[in-house]
Design a protein around this motif. Structure first.
Motif, PDB file in Angstrom:
ATOM      1  N   ARG A  40       0.995  -1.313   0.283  1.00 23.39           N
ATOM      2  CA  ARG A  40       0.304  -0.116  -0.137  1.00 23.39           C
ATOM      3  C   ARG A  40       0.976   1.655  -0.115  1.00 23.39           C
ATOM      4  O   ARG A  40       0.216   2.352  -0.664  1.00 23.39           O
ATOM      5  CB  ARG A  40      -1.086   0.309   1.005  1.00 23.39           C
ATOM      6  CG  ARG A  40      -2.479  -0.699   0.810  1.00 23.39           C
ATOM      7  CD  ARG A  40      -3.042  -0.349   2.537  1.00 23.39           C
ATOM      8  NE  ARG A  40      -2.844  -0.667   3.399  1.00 23.39           N
ATOM      9  CZ  ARG A  40      -2.628  -1.995   4.307  1.00 23.39           C
ATOM     10  NH1 ARG A  40      -3.583  -3.055   3.431  1.00 23.39           N
ATOM     11  NH2 ARG A  40      -2.746  -2.207   5.035  1.00 23.39           N
ATOM     12  N   HIS A  42       3.669   1.779  -1.202  1.00 26.22           N
ATOM     13  CA  HIS A  42       4.834   1.888  -2.409  1.00 26.22           C
ATOM     14  C   HIS A  42       3.806   1.882  -3.696  1.00 26.22           C
ATOM     15  O   HIS A  42       3.735   1.343  -4.486  1.00 26.22           O
ATOM     16  CB  HIS A  42       5.876   1.084  -2.767  1.00 26.22           C
ATOM     17  CG  HIS A  42       7.011   1.228  -1.240  1.00 26.22           C
ATOM     18  ND1 HIS A  42       6.786   0.251   0.073  1.00 26.22           N
ATOM     19  CD2 HIS A  42       7.926   2.051  -0.994  1.00 26.22           C
ATOM     20  CE1 HIS A  42       7.895   1.401  -0.098  1.00 26.22           C
ATOM     21  NE2 HIS A  42       8.375   2.196  -0.196  1.00 26.22           N
ATOM     22  N   GLY A  43       2.058   1.791  -3.366  1.00 27.16           N
ATOM     23  CA  GLY A  43       1.241   1.789  -4.660  1.00 27.16           C
ATOM     24  C   GLY A  43       1.292   0.404  -5.405  1.00 27.16           C
ATOM     25  O   GLY A  43       1.198   0.797  -6.863  1.00 27.16           O
ATOM     26  N   SER A  45       0.064  -2.632  -7.152  1.00 26.36           N
ATOM     27  CA  SER A  45      -0.685  -3.954  -7.017  1.00 26.36           C
ATOM     28  C   SER A  45      -0.718  -4.591  -8.085  1.00 26.36           C
ATOM     29  O   SER A  45      -0.260  -4.642  -9.115  1.00 26.36           O
ATOM     30  CB  SER A  45      -2.454  -3.034  -7.640  1.00 26.36           C
ATOM     31  OG  SER A  45      -3.152  -2.596  -7.887  1.00 26.36           O
TER      32      SER A  45
END
Length: 341
Positions: A40, A42-43, A45
């Motif tokens: 989350r 470090h973004g 996905s």
């Protein structure tokens, strides 16, 4: 940031990071939490297609809703349920797939879902007394949890429910203790299991006090505000009207209150009302003091717990069947008082 970079940042192998993000039970909860927080922050996905290929899962849950003129599942109460379930799905990295299907095409819809393999599990809504969807999903081998129960299904299956019979037995007894003897039941459609169980609780409480069941004081219909108004208006106009109403929905209870006030009667003094399902995020039952006395059971909490049970079935197929029964609280509000003399 990609998987390799995230793994290097954490000092873990790519396999461990991938398994942690996908909820594998062999990864400790501490490691899963650390990995998710870093992802989350470090973004990161994961690619959905790659994730599916790596795990053999779609990371999606199906909600197949029957479209019917007898029982419309796409309603505000469902909104609270899916909000609760959605919070659980998001925590486990799952998405929701909604399908609206005609009643007559439900079986084909489930078979198509199985053939396409586009969901890992199913939540069954609005179970009937003998619900063919349960046996079909067992035959198809799809993990599922029923929101509610089906009384006439003898075999084991996974479900999450509120104790509707006890809630309505307790509510009716509360009115009887206040001296009410003409108590009306404004119920949902009684081919649905929850409404059947609520009627049983109502009848049991009357029997406990040696009182007969009066069909003239019982209604069963789709739970809308208009239905509540029509049912209450009709019963308030009979020669021996009810002094209290037990209602299966907050939305319906608003219609009952409208009929009471229209006749110049005072809620809680001239006529008492107890409702169910008053704990809805979009429709507050008053602020510091509840407007309605109610049998309270959070639909949002039910959605979250039903989703947790389904996640367990998916992650550990041998753990089922699972079941959980919530008890409703009796919340005292301004809508009840002693029977008028």
């Amino acid at each position: 940031m990609n998987l390799k970079q995230l793994s290097q940042h954490l000092g873990l192998s790519q396999t461990t990071v991938s398994r942690a993000l996908n909820g594998y039970p062999e990864v400790s909860e501490k490691t899963r939490k650390t990995v998710r927080e870093a992802a989350r922050a470090h973004g990161y996905s994961p690619n959905a297609r790659a994730k599916s290929l790596a795990t053999g899962r779609t990371h999606a849950i199906g909600h197949v809703l029957p479209v019917s003129d007898q029982h419309e599942m796409v309603n505000p109460i469902f909104g609270d349920f899916i909000a609760g379930a959605g919070s659980t799905y998001a925590r486990h990295g799952y998405e929701v797939v909604l399908s609206l299907v005609e009643d007559s095409k439900i079986e084909n819809a489930y078979r198509t879902i199985k053939a396409r393999g586009n969901v890992d599990g199913i939540v069954v809504h609005g179970p009937r007394m003998r619900d063919s969807r349960i046996e079909l999903l067992q035959e198809l081998g799809l993990p599922f949890v029923v929101h509610g129960r089906a009384s006439d299904i003898a075999g084991p299956y996974s479900w999450h429910d509120v104790n509707n019979t006890r809630a309505f037995r307790r509510a009716t007894a509360f009115l009887l203790d206040l001296g009410h003897r003409r108590i009306a039941l404004v119920n949902g459609l009684e081919f649905l299991d929850f409404a059947h169980r609520r009627r049983l609780g109502y009848e049991q409480a009357l029997s406990d006090h040696g009182l007969p069941v009066d069909p003239a004081l019982m209604r069963s219909e789709e739970m809308t505000e208009g239905y509540g108004y029509r049912a209450a208006a009709a019963m308030l106009d009979i020669p021996a009207p009810p002094t209290a109403f037990l209602v299966s929905s907050m939305i319906t209870a608003i219609g009952v209150r409208r009929a009471i006030l229209e006749r110049g009667l005072v809620l809680g003094r001239d006529v008492s009302v107890i409702t169910h399902d008053d704990d809805l995020s979009y429709l507050s039952n008053g602020q510091s003091v509840p407007i309605f006395t109610a049998t309270r059971s959070s639909v949002r909490a039910a959605g979250a717990r039903a989703a947790e049970l389904l996640m367990q079935l998916i992650n550990d197929p041998g753990s089922g069947p699972l079941s959980e029964l919530f008890e409703a609280e009796l919340i005292i509000g301004q809508s009840t008082g002693p029977a008028p003399t």
